[in-house]
Motif scaffolding. Structure first.
Motif, short mmCIF file in Angstrom:
data_model
loop_
_atom_site.label_atom_id
_atom_site.label_comp_id
_atom_site.label_asym_id
_atom_site.label_seq_id
_atom_site.Cartn_x
_atom_site.Cartn_y
_atom_site.Cartn_z
N LEU A 240 3.08 0.01 -13.41
CA LEU A 240 3.83 -0.81 -12.86
C LEU A 240 4.69 -0.31 -11.69
CD1 LEU A 240 5.37 -3.13 -15.93
CD2 LEU A 240 3.99 -3.76 -14.09
N PHE A 241 5.27 0.92 -11.69
CA PHE A 241 5.94 1.54 -10.58
C PHE A 241 5.02 1.96 -9.42
CE2 PHE A 241 7.51 5.55 -8.72
CZ PHE A 241 8.68 5.09 -8.18
N GLY A 242 3.94 2.36 -9.79
CA GLY A 242 2.83 2.59 -8.86
C GLY A 242 2.51 1.21 -8.11
N MET A 243 2.36 0.32 -8.65
CA MET A 243 2.01 -0.90 -8.03
C MET A 243 2.76 -1.52 -7.11
SD MET A 243 0.77 -4.65 -9.94
CE MET A 243 2.57 -5.04 -10.70
N LEU A 244 4.14 -1.61 -7.42
CA LEU A 244 5.35 -2.20 -6.61
C LEU A 244 5.38 -1.12 -5.54
CD1 LEU A 244 7.78 -3.01 -9.42
CD2 LEU A 244 6.36 -4.48 -8.09
N VAL A 251 2.17 -7.91 -3.56
CA VAL A 251 2.51 -8.73 -4.87
C VAL A 251 3.37 -9.84 -4.65
CG1 VAL A 251 3.51 -8.36 -7.02
CG2 VAL A 251 1.57 -6.63 -6.14
N ARG A 252 4.65 -9.40 -3.97
CA ARG A 252 5.53 -10.47 -3.49
C ARG A 252 4.95 -11.51 -2.86
NH1 ARG A 252 8.77 -5.74 -3.13
NH2 ARG A 252 8.28 -5.59 -0.92
N GLU A 253 3.85 -11.46 -2.00
CA GLU A 253 3.40 -12.38 -1.10
C GLU A 253 2.36 -13.18 -1.64
OE1 GLU A 253 1.63 -10.53 2.15
OE2 GLU A 253 3.40 -10.10 3.01
#
Length: 345
Positions: A240-244, A251-253
């Protein structure tokens, strides 16, 4: 009577050894199948042209870790006769009440995350031929860490088989002249030193993390599924840290499940299954044999790409490398059968 009892004990021990050997090679066979199918489906999913954005690789890693945790919880649930109370008790006892043991799994999880990031760096700075050849050093590093950390003794034939394996896989993965020339152009803007350094560190981290996890499994009486739950928890956090960190804006879009399709979910499921199969391989065999299985899966993936996908042209170098890998596999297995390792747990 004592002689008859001794005969029964020997027969029982022989049956147990035979069953263990069958489990070992069954695990290796399933690993070859899983790795081969994962490579082919992942290649297809990453090259598939479709409408909308392509799925995020970092998101697929996170979902695979989550699926692995769920699968392991279900397996523990089955081991305890499908009792919710027993499941809650064992998870609380083995994970929450043993924080030190749980934290030990943070080390291989963190190293695996570092390894994946380093491979991205390596592929950004090296051509495919240099990357493929250099990265096979992970098999040798695994052997070295097995000797130093597990006290395993390798015979001369096993060391020779490791060298033959590295040479064979390097030949199998060596691209043609046209592929080399096309790959070198985009990589020319990168740093050769940074790329090679990233591969070498990744090889060391891969060998260390794999043997460290093997050491934990063989020194502990905990269920392999409990260990994988612990490993998956840290893997999920690091993922999760790497994805963010890498894809946070995307991801936010459009969300973390953007671009997902049936093929994507197949890839994610194969990744989750791979983690469980690797755990079984480590439990019943060792990391070096896992490296041989992975190497064989590379050959199978190449063959299937040629006969089914028709996107690969084999050369005489490929066939030479395939023969070397097969010879190395049988050579290592023969050494293991002829003289059992006394240091093996």
């Amino acid at each position: 009577m004592q002689r008859r009892g001794a005969v029964k004990v020997k027969a029982s021990k022989r049956a147990v050894d035979m069953a263990s050997s069958q489990l070992k090679y069954l695990s290796l066979g399933v690993l070859v199948f899983q790795t081969t199918s994962l490579v082919l489906t992942m290649r297809y999913s990453r090259t598939l042209q479709g409408d909308g954005p392509r799925y995020l690789a970092s998101s697929a890693v996170v979902v695979a870790e989550l699926m692995k945790i769920v699968a392991c919880v279900l397996l523990v649930f089955k081991e305890h006769s499908y009792s919710i109370r027993a499941l809650n008790s064992i998870l609380r006892q083995e994970i929450l009440q043993k924080p030190v043991e749980t934290l030990k799994l943070a080390i291989p999880s963190g190293i695996y995350t570092l390894q994946n990031n380093l491979l991205y760096v390596a592929l950004s700075n090296l051509d495919a031929a240099t990357y493929q050849v250099t990265y096979q050093l992970k098999i040798l590093t695994t052997a070295l860490f097995s000797v130093s950390m597990l006290g395993r003794k390798l015979g001369i034939y096993q060391w020779l088989s490791l060298l033959i394996l590295m040479g064979g896989v390097a030949l199998v993965q060596w691209p043609s002249d046209s592929a080399v020339s096309s790959e070198k152009e985009p990589a020319s803007g990168g740093s050769q030193f940074v790329g090679v350094a990233a591969v070498l560190v990744a090889c060391c981290s891969s060998g260390f993390a794999g043997v460290y996890f093997e050491k934990i499994l063989k020194e502990s009486k905990q269920s392999v599924w409990i260990r994988n739950i612990q490993l998956g928890m840290f893997g999920l956090v690091f993922g999760l840290f790497g994805m963010l960190a890498y894809d946070g804006e995307r991801v936010r879009e459009a969300g973390m499940f953007q671009g997902y399709s049936t093929v994507t979910w197949t890839v994610v499921a194969l990744q989750a299954l791979g983690g469980l199969v690797i755990a079984a391989v480590i439990k019943y065999a060792d990391n070096i044999l896992k490296g041989f299985a992975t190497s064989l899966s590379i050959i199978l993936s190449t063959l299937i790409s040629y006969f089914l996908l028709q996107d690969f042209e084999p050369t005489s170098v490929f066939f030479l490398g395939a023969i070397l890998v097969i010879v190395a596999t049988f050579l290592y297995g023969y050494e293991g059968k002829s003289s059992p390792n006394p240091s093996r747990a």
